[in-house]
Design a protein around this motif. Structure first.
Motif, PDB file in Angstrom:
ATOM      1  N   VAL A  49       0.800  -1.129   0.229  1.00  0.00           N
ATOM      2  CA  VAL A  49       0.125   0.078   0.073  1.00  0.00           C
ATOM      3  C   VAL A  49       0.849   1.154   0.077  1.00  0.00           C
ATOM      4  O   VAL A  49       1.778   1.350   0.847  1.00  0.00           O
ATOM      5  CB  VAL A  49      -1.012  -0.077   1.305  1.00  0.00           C
ATOM      6  N   LEU A  50       0.548   2.167  -0.877  1.00  0.00           N
ATOM      7  CA  LEU A  50       1.487   3.299  -0.981  1.00  0.00           C
ATOM      8  C   LEU A  50       0.756   4.426  -0.614  1.00  0.00           C
ATOM      9  O   LEU A  50       1.383   5.361   0.204  1.00  0.00           O
ATOM     10  CB  LEU A  50       1.805   3.789  -2.615  1.00  0.00           C
ATOM     11  N   THR A  51      -0.590   4.670  -0.886  1.00  0.00           N
ATOM     12  CA  THR A  51      -1.387   5.776  -0.193  1.00  0.00           C
ATOM     13  C   THR A  51      -2.691   5.453   0.294  1.00  0.00           C
ATOM     14  O   THR A  51      -3.223   4.478  -0.387  1.00  0.00           O
ATOM     15  CB  THR A  51      -1.579   6.949  -1.388  1.00  0.00           C
ATOM     16  N   THR A  52      -3.326   5.970   1.000  1.00  0.00           N
ATOM     17  CA  THR A  52      -4.859   5.827   1.357  1.00  0.00           C
ATOM     18  C   THR A  52      -5.389   7.385   1.648  1.00  0.00           C
ATOM     19  O   THR A  52      -4.740   8.151   2.392  1.00  0.00           O
ATOM     20  CB  THR A  52      -5.076   5.010   2.658  1.00  0.00           C
ATOM     21  N   GLN A  53      -6.405   7.536   0.808  1.00  0.00           N
ATOM     22  CA  GLN A  53      -7.388   8.700   1.322  1.00  0.00           C
ATOM     23  C   GLN A  53      -8.814   8.535   1.133  1.00  0.00           C
ATOM     24  O   GLN A  53      -9.436   7.587   0.749  1.00  0.00           O
ATOM     25  CB  GLN A  53      -7.220   9.668  -0.006  1.00  0.00           C
ATOM     26  N   MET A  54      -9.300   9.205   2.139  1.00  0.00           N
ATOM     27  CA  MET A  54     -10.843   9.116   2.242  1.00  0.00           C
ATOM     28  C   MET A  54     -11.492  10.052   1.205  1.00  0.00           C
ATOM     29  O   MET A  54     -11.197  11.228   1.199  1.00  0.00           O
ATOM     30  CB  MET A  54     -11.523   9.563   3.608  1.00  0.00           C
ATOM     31  N   LEU A  55     -12.483   9.454   0.398  1.00  0.00           N
ATOM     32  CA  LEU A  55     -13.195  10.222  -0.507  1.00  0.00           C
ATOM     33  C   LEU A  55     -14.321  10.894   0.100  1.00  0.00           C
ATOM     34  O   LEU A  55     -14.826  10.564   1.031  1.00  0.00           O
ATOM     35  CB  LEU A  55     -13.831   9.186  -1.326  1.00  0.00           C
ATOM     36  N   PRO A  56     -14.672  12.048  -0.501  1.00  0.00           N
ATOM     37  CA  PRO A  56     -15.761  12.776  -0.099  1.00  0.00           C
ATOM     38  C   PRO A  56     -16.632  12.118  -0.030  1.00  0.00           C
ATOM     39  O   PRO A  56     -17.267  11.614  -1.300  1.00  0.00           O
ATOM     40  CB  PRO A  56     -15.567  14.408  -0.984  1.00  0.00           C
ATOM     41  N   GLN A  57     -17.825  12.003   0.933  1.00  0.00           N
ATOM     42  CA  GLN A  57     -19.082  11.309   0.891  1.00  0.00           C
ATOM     43  C   GLN A  57     -20.212  12.314   1.270  1.00  0.00           C
ATOM     44  O   GLN A  57     -19.920  13.035   2.330  1.00  0.00           O
ATOM     45  CB  GLN A  57     -18.944   9.989   1.419  1.00  0.00           C
ATOM     46  N   GLY A  58     -21.438  12.006   1.136  1.00  0.00           N
ATOM     47  CA  GLY A  58     -22.793  12.535   1.854  1.00  0.00           C
ATOM     48  C   GLY A  58     -22.562  12.146   3.136  1.00  0.00           C
ATOM     49  O   GLY A  58     -21.911  10.944   3.529  1.00  0.00           O
ATOM     50  N   THR A  59     -23.459  12.727   4.142  1.00  0.00           N
ATOM     51  CA  THR A  59     -23.254  12.344   5.534  1.00  0.00           C
ATOM     52  C   THR A  59     -23.819  11.139   5.845  1.00  0.00           C
ATOM     53  O   THR A  59     -23.719  10.404   6.963  1.00  0.00           O
ATOM     54  CB  THR A  59     -24.130  13.650   6.258  1.00  0.00           C
ATOM     55  N   ALA A  60     -24.792  10.552   5.328  1.00  0.00           N
ATOM     56  CA  ALA A  60     -25.629   9.478   5.439  1.00  0.00           C
ATOM     57  C   ALA A  60     -24.933   8.231   4.721  1.00  0.00           C
ATOM     58  O   ALA A  60     -25.533   7.037   4.804  1.00  0.00           O
ATOM     59  CB  ALA A  60     -27.135   9.775   4.869  1.00  0.00           C
ATOM     60  N   GLN A  61     -23.997   8.576   3.836  1.00  0.00           N
ATOM     61  CA  GLN A  61     -23.153   7.499   2.981  1.00  0.00           C
ATOM     62  C   GLN A  61     -22.017   7.065   3.902  1.00  0.00           C
ATOM     63  O   GLN A  61     -21.443   7.729   4.741  1.00  0.00           O
ATOM     64  CB  GLN A  61     -22.749   7.935   1.752  1.00  0.00           C
TER      65      GLN A  61
END
Length: 525
Positions: A131-143
């Protein structure tokens, strides 16, 4: 970690736009500013050759191709990861940093694979990556949260490629993951707690093979152990126990004795320790007895002995209880997958060092024998796993020293069991294993005078046995060929359905495929 990970679909190709910097400013910041690196108003090609995720930004190592073809390496930080191998056009800002256009950055992200070619990576293939990188993707509050990672593939046909993965849980940067290909865009995690990391095993196997020495050398040295004050009573007792534990040909012809000899060959020492058994209680475990021999040797050595010099060829730093109980704790840094060791292990003689006494030489030979047994254990782990067509293959590889008159002949043995692929329509039948449906392979290799080197391969499935024999000497091949009819009759009288029985001059062919990818005979063809 369990569950599935997905390769996201390719993003739509963005409409052409004039080259411009994003509102956030420079995409790349030089860690060490280099004014005048690129001429004003000019761009050069850059390749990403290393990527590391930091606490606040991603660190990149770029190879820039400047005017005239000159190349240079620069370190930069970026707000977003660029896959390994990405090629982008960069320019230099007045502040001395590097910049690429937003459109180029989006194109660079596409350089990471987002779909697997199942002709190269068939369903069921084991894929291992870092694993080189990890990022959280923008998601809606209910997702639910989705994490996107870049991983570098370490094995198979995609070794060196970068994959873009999406998973419901973050992947720890720098960790190794193992997954099985489900389809072109889905991978299924294989929990590391349920399997040994084959890459780490291959790395340690390469190290162990450089340390190992042939088993017959240490037993020959024990037979010639010097008498006198230089040899302690404990050491003489340990040598006698080892020599007495060696079976002869008549003993291993008895199936019950053979089963016990295999159980005490050293291949299962760690399992015995975990079960609370004492390997020093008869019948002796071969590897445990060799470890005890080393422990008894150390007090008998002269006080001036340089142990580091004696063990330099073996590099066996610790051979006492902690090392025995945790044989895989010494796994080194994982690199690219090694070529499987093959079978049989080659003979490896260790020359006596100048100025070395008998006990010092015996210590080095014993350490080499322990490494050889561990090479067989690691080879077993390396050849255990899931085949390309979903079958579970388990391998046990070991070596048994046999007494033949005054000689010691090492017998190398490899057992392989291949279970049928699980029934997708009836997954509940996965645990109901029919022994008759399993494919068993046995390989033997030994060198016994006057026959010379011999190798045997046998395969048993659904009650049908087939076998191939190879002899290195023409006389031996002719002798075996003349007795194949008698062998067939004895096998048939034992209730077996006998297929091919052949003897060849030479050695078995060895191709580039590993044991997980090949079958000697396809009984379903």
């Amino acid at each position: 970690m369990t569950g599935d990970i997905n390769l996201p679909p390719l993003p739509p190709t963005p409409a052409p736009k004039p080259a411009q910097l994003p509102a956030a400013g420079e995409l790349l910041k030089l860690l060490e500013p280099q004014a005048g690196l690129i001429g004003a108003g000019k761009t050069v090609n850059a390749e990403v050759i290393a990527l590391k995720q930091g606490s606040e930004a991603f660190q990149l190592l770029l190879k820039l191709t400047l005017e005239g073809g000159r190349q240079t390496l620069v370190q930069a930080s970026s707000a977003q990861p660029l896959p390994l191998g990405s090629n982008v056009a960069v320019s230099q800002t007045p502040a001395g940093n590097l910049a690429i256009t937003l459109q180029q950055a989006m194109s660079a992200n596409v350089a990471a694979l987002t779909r697997l070619d199942t002709t190269q990576m068939p369903v069921g293939t084991l894929l291992q990556a870092k694993v080189l990188t990890t990022q959280m993707l923008p998601q809606g509050t209910a997702q639910p949260a989705i994490y996107r990672s870049l991983v570098s593939v370490l094995n198979n046909a995609l070794a060196g490629a970068t994959l873009t993965l999406e998973s419901p849980q973050p992947l720890r940067v720098g960790s190794l993951l193992s997954a099985v290909v489900q389809n072109a865009q889905t991978l299924s995690f294989v929990p590391l707690s349920g399997m040994k990391d084959q890459l780490a095993v291959a790395q340690q196997l390469a190290t162990q093979q450089s340390r190992q020495g042939s088993l017959d050398a240490v037993f020959t040295a024990l037979q010639n152990l010097p008498r006198g004050d230089s040899t302690s009573a404990d050491l003489r007792a340990a040598a006698e126990r080892l020599l007495a534990a060696l079976p002869d040909l008549a003993q291993v012809s008895n199936p019950k004795v053979l089963a016990q000899v295999i159980q005490n060959s050293g291949a299962f020492l760690e399992a015995k320790l975990l079960a609370g058994q004492n390997p020093q209680i008869p019948p002796l475990d071969m590897k445990g007895a060799l470890l005890r021999l080393v422990a008894d040797l150390l007090p008998s050595l002269p006080t001036s002995t340089n142990l580091n010099a004696i063990l330099a060829a073996n590099t066996l730093a610790q051979v006492l209880p902690n090392f025995v109980r945790s044989p895989l704790n010494t796994l080194g840094q994982v690199g690219a997958r090694q070529i499987p060791a093959g079978f049989p292990l080659p003979e490896r003689l260790m020359a006596k060092l100048e100025g070395e006494g008998d006990l010092e030489n015996l210590l080095r030979l014993a350490a080499g024998a322990i490494s050889r047994l561990q090479s067989h254990q690691l080879s077993s782990l390396e050849q255990t796993g899931t085949t390309a067509d979903g079958r579970l293959q388990t391998t046990w590889q070991l070596e048994i020293p046999l007494r033949t008159l005054q000689d010691i002949v090492p017998l190398q043995v490899k057992f392989q069991r291949e279970e049928p692929a699980p029934d997708k329509e009836q997954p509940e039948r996965r645990d109901k294993k029919d022994p008759k449906q399993m494919l068993w392979r046995v390989e033997l290799a030994f060198d016994m005078e006057p026959l010379g080197p011999l190798q045997v391969q046998a395969q048993l499935t659904q009650g049908k046995l087939s076998s191939q024999l190879w002899a290195s000497r023409p006389f031996t091949a002719s002798l075996i060929e003349s007795h194949l009819g008698s062998l067939r009759e004895r096998l048939v009288s034992s209730g077996l359905n006998v297929g091919d029985l052949d003897c060849h001059l030479g050695t078995p062919p060895r191709g580039p495929k590993t044991g997980l990818e090949q079958r000697w005979v396809d009984e379903t063809a």
